[in-house]
Design a protein around this motif. Structure first.
Motif, short mmCIF file in Angstrom:
data_model
loop_
_atom_site.label_atom_id
_atom_site.label_comp_id
_atom_site.label_asym_id
_atom_site.label_seq_id
_atom_site.Cartn_x
_atom_site.Cartn_y
_atom_site.Cartn_z
N LYS A 74 0.95 -1.16 0.20
CA LYS A 74 0.37 0.00 -0.16
C LYS A 74 0.65 1.13 -0.18
N ARG A 75 1.78 1.34 1.12
CA ARG A 75 2.78 2.25 0.75
C ARG A 75 3.31 2.42 -0.26
N LEU A 76 4.14 1.37 -0.54
CA LEU A 76 4.91 1.47 -2.27
C LEU A 76 3.72 2.16 -3.57
N GLU A 77 2.67 2.13 -3.72
CA GLU A 77 1.31 2.47 -4.18
C GLU A 77 0.76 4.00 -4.29
N GLU A 78 1.62 4.19 -3.08
CA GLU A 78 0.85 5.46 -2.29
C GLU A 78 1.85 6.67 -2.73
N THR A 79 2.98 6.31 -2.73
CA THR A 79 4.61 6.63 -3.52
C THR A 79 4.48 6.85 -5.05
N VAL A 80 4.20 5.51 -5.73
CA VAL A 80 4.08 6.20 -7.21
C VAL A 80 3.20 6.50 -7.28
N SER A 81 1.88 6.54 -7.16
CA SER A 81 0.91 7.36 -7.56
C SER A 81 1.16 9.28 -7.66
N THR A 82 1.36 9.22 -6.09
CA THR A 82 1.54 10.89 -6.01
C THR A 82 3.17 11.21 -7.12
N CYS A 83 3.52 10.01 -7.33
CA CYS A 83 4.70 10.78 -8.77
C CYS A 83 4.12 10.54 -10.48
N PHE A 84 3.01 9.83 -10.68
CA PHE A 84 2.60 9.78 -11.21
C PHE A 84 1.75 11.34 -11.16
N ALA A 85 1.01 10.81 -10.10
CA ALA A 85 0.13 12.21 -10.74
C ALA A 85 1.25 13.67 -10.86
N GLU A 86 1.72 13.92 -9.71
CA GLU A 86 2.82 15.21 -9.80
C GLU A 86 3.66 15.53 -11.02
N SER A 87 4.13 14.13 -11.85
CA SER A 87 4.55 14.32 -12.87
C SER A 87 4.08 14.63 -14.45
N ASP A 88 4.47 15.99 -14.83
CA ASP A 88 3.73 15.59 -16.08
C ASP A 88 3.91 15.18 -17.64
N HIS A 89 5.02 14.20 -17.73
CA HIS A 89 5.32 13.19 -18.70
C HIS A 89 4.47 12.06 -18.05
N PHE A 90 3.57 11.75 -17.13
CA PHE A 90 2.79 10.65 -16.87
C PHE A 90 1.71 11.58 -17.20
#
Length: 688
Positions: A74-90
């Motif tokens: 769960k913690r890993l998915e939260e970190t990954v989702s945050t990175c995806f949400a804050e990245s213009d590339h994604f």
């Protein structure tokens, strides 16, 4: 002016080219998305590794995660989702992720190598350069080889002592001298004798010649015990002797003869045993000489010569003569004893007289002077003597604790029944010896192994206190001692560690005694005067070795006491540097040990902790690692009052991430689904 035109064929070609270009763009998008997702996965895994178990790091500077797969996923998915949400590339690529972790690697796996790698890694970056020197591995190797030789010599001594015990028993049965394990028994300057013995019936007036006892001192001790058989027979056959006097004298003679017969049967068994011991001794001496030759290059020249001299044959025949002569002599005595023992029954005076007359006729063929022992080296003492080993043994029986530690109050804390697995392995020296047989193993590899061993020992010394600086408020106080001994109780571990140091010093000090001509001479003089005054050369030589061993043991005890008091002791020393003098040997006591230890000055050498560290080089690495892990695991649980086990402490894991498009690509082929490959990566605390 010409008009342009597009044919159906060109339209078809244009459609194909546009589709091909779109597919290339889509493939580029997919690969770029996967690369970016992989970077995000690494970042998320690194973020998970920062949640290490803090108590483990604070106390032992080791990293580990308390494994909870659901929470960590769960913690890993939260970190990954945050990175995806804050990245213009994604956002541009229109992707959404899902992540999880699995395949944990626990500290308990790989036989302790994960623990070892982390401990070594910590020391590489935190040990202070120059504070601790690498131990002298050559000295350790030499000491181990000397230990092997002395172990072989001690084993030979055991055989010699067994043979000597049989010889002394045989002397007592035949010659009538009282014996103990040390030799002939003497009291107030006089040898003690048995009331009945095999040679007690002398054919004529006892002399040194007809009794076979050439030593004047021993003859005088036995003279009163001999029975003049010729004189006795004359009394029995004399007409002046009454029937009552004949029967009374004959029965007394018969009773003694009967007891002598019983001793003769024991003597026969003794002879059989002595023949076996002779063969065993010859074989053991040959094995000892082979062991000595194999280690000659590692021994000091003086020590080697002393041991070689000590290894020379000392056959039992040097004391007894030919055993076959004894067998014939016992047979002859048995015939006389058989006749005499019959008088012990209800026999009338006339029968006794007849039997005595017949015996007188054959008495000229009876003699006992052929059955003699060699007392060539007999030494007379001025008074009672005491075996030096008795002094050492009696002192140690009063308690090793006071000898090694004085009046210091020792910890009685326990591991509460927690035990290590008792794994087995090989010490560093044996491992290096085996690996050098491998063609690919080089000196640089050996240097690396030595460095790793040193760093592991240094880690243990820094994180697991010893007697000299005991741990406070922890599961046990003497943790270094536990690593070496593995017992549950502090005191047991401490005493075992002290015994290891004692044995190590015993080897060094025995080497010093054996290489010192003056000390060897004094040991031999003491052996000749305390070994029961037998003068029996095999027994004297065995006693000489034991006297030297006792001398070394007393000196080693003083050194252990000095070490536990905080002083240093040199690795090698000369006999002139001994604290225990020849005059101190029989004064050995706790008070003497304290006095000598306090008197020791400041010398350059190895301290108590240094000796403990050196022992790790001779201990199986697998055993050391297992005990380190057992202690760490139990101590963390004790300190923080929480359940803690290596089987739930992860040092690595594998993360997974799957990215999917939020919308279908306009370039996707009709009837197909766009699939991103799953991305996975393993992460750990750098143990690979």
């Amino acid at each position: 002016m010409k008009r342009g035109s597009i044919t159906v064929f060109l339209c078809l070609l244009l459609t194909i080219f546009l589709g091909f270009a779109g597919s290339l763009l889509e493939l580029t998008r997919i690969h770029l998305s996967e690369d970016l997702a992989e970077e995000v996965l690494y970042f998320g895994e690194d973020e998970l590794l920062t949640h290490y178990y803090l108590p483990l790091y604070e106390r032992y500077h080791l990293f580990g995660l308390i494994w909870d797969e659901e929470m960590m996923s769960k913690r890993l998915e939260e970190t990954v989702s945050t990175c995806f949400a804050e990245s213009d590339h994604f956002s541009v690529f229109g992707l959404q992720p899902s992540a999880r972790v699995d395949h944990p690697v626990f500290m308990s796996e790989y036989d302790g190598s994960l623990y070892k790698k982390q401990a070594i890694g910590y020391q590489k970056y935190h040990v202070v350069t120059g504070k601790v020197k690498l131990p002298d591995t050559e000295a350790i190797r030499e000491q181990q080889e000397v230990m092997e030789v002395l172990a072989a010599r001690t084993e030979l001594s055991a055989y010699e002592l067994e043979a000597n015990a049989e010889v002394l028993s045989f002397i007592s049965l035949v010659e009538g001298l009282k014996t103990s394990k040390a030799g002939l028994v003497q009291k107030k300057g006089k040898y003690q004798t048995e009331p009945v013995f095999i040679k007690m019936f002398c054919p004529a007036e006892p002399t040194k010649a007809n009794t076979g006892v050439e030593n004047e001192t021993i003859f005088q001790a036995l003279k009163e015990r001999y029975i003049n058989l010729s004189e006795t027979l004359e009394s029995l056959t004399s007409e002046e002797s009454s029937d009552y006097e004949v029967v009374k004298l004959a029965r007394s003679i018969g009773e003694n003869a009967k007891k002598a017969e019983e001793k003769l049967q024991k003597a026969r068994k003794c002879l059989t045993t002595l023949k076996e011991k002779e063969r065993e001794l010859s074989k053991e001496r040959e094995l000892y000489r082979e062991e000595l030759a194999a280690h000659q290059s590692s021994l000091q020249e003086e020590v080697y010569r002393a041991l070689l001299e000590d290894a020379k044959d000392q056959p039992l025949s040097s004391v007894l003569g030919e055993l076959s002569v004894w067998e014939r002599g016992l047979n002859e005595i048995e015939r006389i004893l058989f006749t005499l023992s019959n008088w012990a029954g209800k026999v009338d005076a006339d029968t006794i007289r007849t039997s005595a007359t017949r015996l007188s006729e054959t008495l000229s063929a009876y003699h006992i002077n052929g059955l003699k022992f060699q007392y060539d080296h007999l030494t007379q003492s001025e008074g009672d003597t005491k075996d030096v080993w008795d002094t050492v043994k009696e002192t140690f029986q009063k308690g090793e604790q006071t000898l090694f530690f004085g009046s210091v109050e020792l910890s009685e804390q326990t591991m509460l029944g927690i035990k290590s697995k008792g794994v087995s392995g090989k010490n560093l020296i044996l491992r290096l010896a085996e690996r050098f047989r491998e063609e690919s193993y080089s000196f640089s590899d050996a240097a690396q192994d030595l460095l790793e061993e040193y760093l592991l020992q240094n880690y243990a010394a820094q994180h697991m206190p010893s007697f000299r600086s005991p741990a406070e408020n922890e599961l046990i106080c003497y943790q270094m001692e536990y690593l070496l001994s593995g017992h549950d109780v502090d005191q047991e571990n401490l005493l075992k560690a002290a015994e290891k140091i004692f044995l190590s010093r015993l080897i060094v000090n025995l080497t010093a005694v054996m290489s010192d001509a003056g000390m060897r001479e004094k040991a031999e003089l003491l052996a000749r005067s305390t070994v029961g005054l037998t003068g029996l050369e095999p027994l004297v030589q065995t006693a000489k070795f034991l006297v030297m061993l006792a001398w070394a043991a007393e000196e080693s005890t003083v050194e252990v006491r000095a070490l536990t008091s905080g002083k240093e002791v040199p690795v090698w020393k000369q006999g002139a540097e001994f604290q225990i003098t020849f005059e101190d040997l029989f004064q050995f006591s706790e008070a003497l040990v304290t006095e000598k230890a306090n008197r020791m000055g400041s010398v350059a050498g190895i301290d108590y902790d240094g000796y403990l560290t050196a022992f790790f080089w001779l201990q199986d690495e697998a055993v050391t690692l297992d005990r380190m892990m057992t202690l760490t695991e139990a101590n963390i649980a004790y300190l923080y009052q929480v359940p803690f086990q290596w089987t739930s402490c992860a040092v690595g894991f594998r993360g997974h991430i799957l990215v999917e498009p939020r919308a279908r690509s306009m370039f996707a082929m009709p009837g197909t689904d766009l699939i991103f490959r799953p991305i996975e990566a393993s992460r750990d605390y750098g143990f690979r």
